[in-house]
Design an enzyme around this catalytic site. Sequence first.
Site, PDB file in Angstrom:
ATOM      1  N   LYS A 190       0.796  -1.221   0.000  1.00  0.00           N
ATOM      2  CA  LYS A 190       0.000   0.000   0.000  1.00  0.00           C
ATOM      3  C   LYS A 190       0.831   1.276   0.000  1.00  0.00           C
ATOM      4  O   LYS A 190       0.340   2.337  -0.370  1.00  0.00           O
ATOM      5  CB  LYS A 190      -0.949   0.003   1.204  1.00  0.00           C
ATOM      6  CG  LYS A 190      -2.022  -1.067   1.127  1.00  0.00           C
ATOM      7  CD  LYS A 190      -3.028  -0.912   2.251  1.00  0.00           C
ATOM      8  CE  LYS A 190      -4.148  -1.935   2.122  1.00  0.00           C
ATOM      9  NZ  LYS A 190      -5.190  -1.753   3.151  1.00  0.00           N
ATOM     10  N   LYS A 203      -7.483 -11.397  -8.765  1.00  0.00           N
ATOM     11  CA  LYS A 203      -8.743 -11.567  -8.049  1.00  0.00           C
ATOM     12  C   LYS A 203      -9.684 -10.410  -8.354  1.00  0.00           C
ATOM     13  O   LYS A 203      -9.247  -9.296  -8.617  1.00  0.00           O
ATOM     14  CB  LYS A 203      -8.493 -11.610  -6.543  1.00  0.00           C
ATOM     15  CG  LYS A 203      -7.980 -12.930  -6.008  1.00  0.00           C
ATOM     16  CD  LYS A 203      -7.831 -12.890  -4.500  1.00  0.00           C
ATOM     17  CE  LYS A 203      -9.159 -12.653  -3.808  1.00  0.00           C
ATOM     18  NZ  LYS A 203      -9.054 -12.723  -2.342  1.00  0.00           N
ATOM     19  N   LYS A 231     -12.603  -4.670  -5.264  1.00  0.00           N
ATOM     20  CA  LYS A 231     -13.320  -3.388  -5.300  1.00  0.00           C
ATOM     21  C   LYS A 231     -12.358  -2.213  -5.432  1.00  0.00           C
ATOM     22  O   LYS A 231     -12.784  -1.091  -5.690  1.00  0.00           O
ATOM     23  CB  LYS A 231     -14.200  -3.225  -4.068  1.00  0.00           C
ATOM     24  CG  LYS A 231     -13.483  -3.234  -2.732  1.00  0.00           C
ATOM     25  CD  LYS A 231     -14.502  -3.110  -1.606  1.00  0.00           C
ATOM     26  CE  LYS A 231     -13.842  -3.160  -0.240  1.00  0.00           C
ATOM     27  NZ  LYS A 231     -14.823  -3.070   0.857  1.00  0.00           N
TER      28      LYS A 231
END
Length: 371
Positions: free
Chosen positions: A142, A224, A227
């Site tokens: 991140k 995958k 969202k």
Amino acid sequence: MFKKIRPLFFNKHLYRSLSMHAKHAKGKEFQKRIFSGIQPTGAIHLGNYLGAISQWVKLQNNNEEVVLSIVDLHSMTLRHDPKQLSENILHMTATLLGCGINPDKVTLFQQSTVPEHTQLCWCLSCICTMPRLAHLPQYKEKSKDLKDIPLGLFIYPVLQAADILAYKATHVPVGEDQVQQIQLAQDLARMFNSRFGNTFPEPHTLITGTEFARLRSLRDPQKKMSKSDPDPKSRICMTDNPDEIVRNIKKAVTDFTSEVTYDLEKRPGVSNLISIHSFVTNKSIEEICLEAENMNTGKYKLMVAEAVVSYLKPIQDQIQQYYSDPGYLMQVLQDGKVKARNICSSNLEEVEYKLGLRINIKEKKQIKVQT
């Protein structure tokens, strides 16, 4: 007031794991309790529903003690829109209820309204080290594109551990690729117990993976469904309207072979569509391939889209009905807050006594006050 939506499947291995680990937790005299959290960021997609929410519903319906938190504080680790966040909290509450979560059977609450989470986070951060946090793969992923890294992003795994340990949770449902996210909570529980006495159970991962839980991106079947993917056509959200669902499935990346066959390694795109079709119709992969034997992938996509639209319609109606009553949603969260604090306030009090933050008068014969 509202009809419950029942998912069509459940991981048959989950309860075997739950029973085994519950016995271990019981040996330490900790009550079996399951904790999980979900961030109110963006719409829930079909992969979230299959891999997490439907599993929570099954645990709930099997009378397990389940604590579910809408972890809004975790949504602040990166820059966010305050108005959007408050709307997302209500929408997430409506979505969970619409998908079958029953607030009378589980503890459902908003993380930030329970101060014990952040209080315990500080206590745990004082025994956690910076090198330990810096090596976490979530942090590296991140922060790799950030010039200035927020402190919250660095320490959020400690808050995640506090979320779990505040309730002395013995089990945490995770996907097979998320096991390492619970390791810090396990480490901190061991460290605290070693220094200050047996206080926390070592939380066990409860694997909830199923053949449907790893749905792939519609635009890149090597990844995958997520969202956080910037391409909205990469996923099927629980609240997408029929036109959006049809559009996204029609644009799903497949391959140059016309027939419909299932092969995860060689044909991941088509196989992903078959998996989705299998879930929403409760048909086996073999049945679906037989039905689509004379179809090309173009026609088959329309069949999948029609099945998905039909399956999601009653769930979407439930979500919209809940979302149209914000007063009821706020009451659900308020009731959940009370239930959550009833569990974790005494746990935090025990932590504070063991850390010396509270004075036990019964153990002190005399307290001298210096002036």
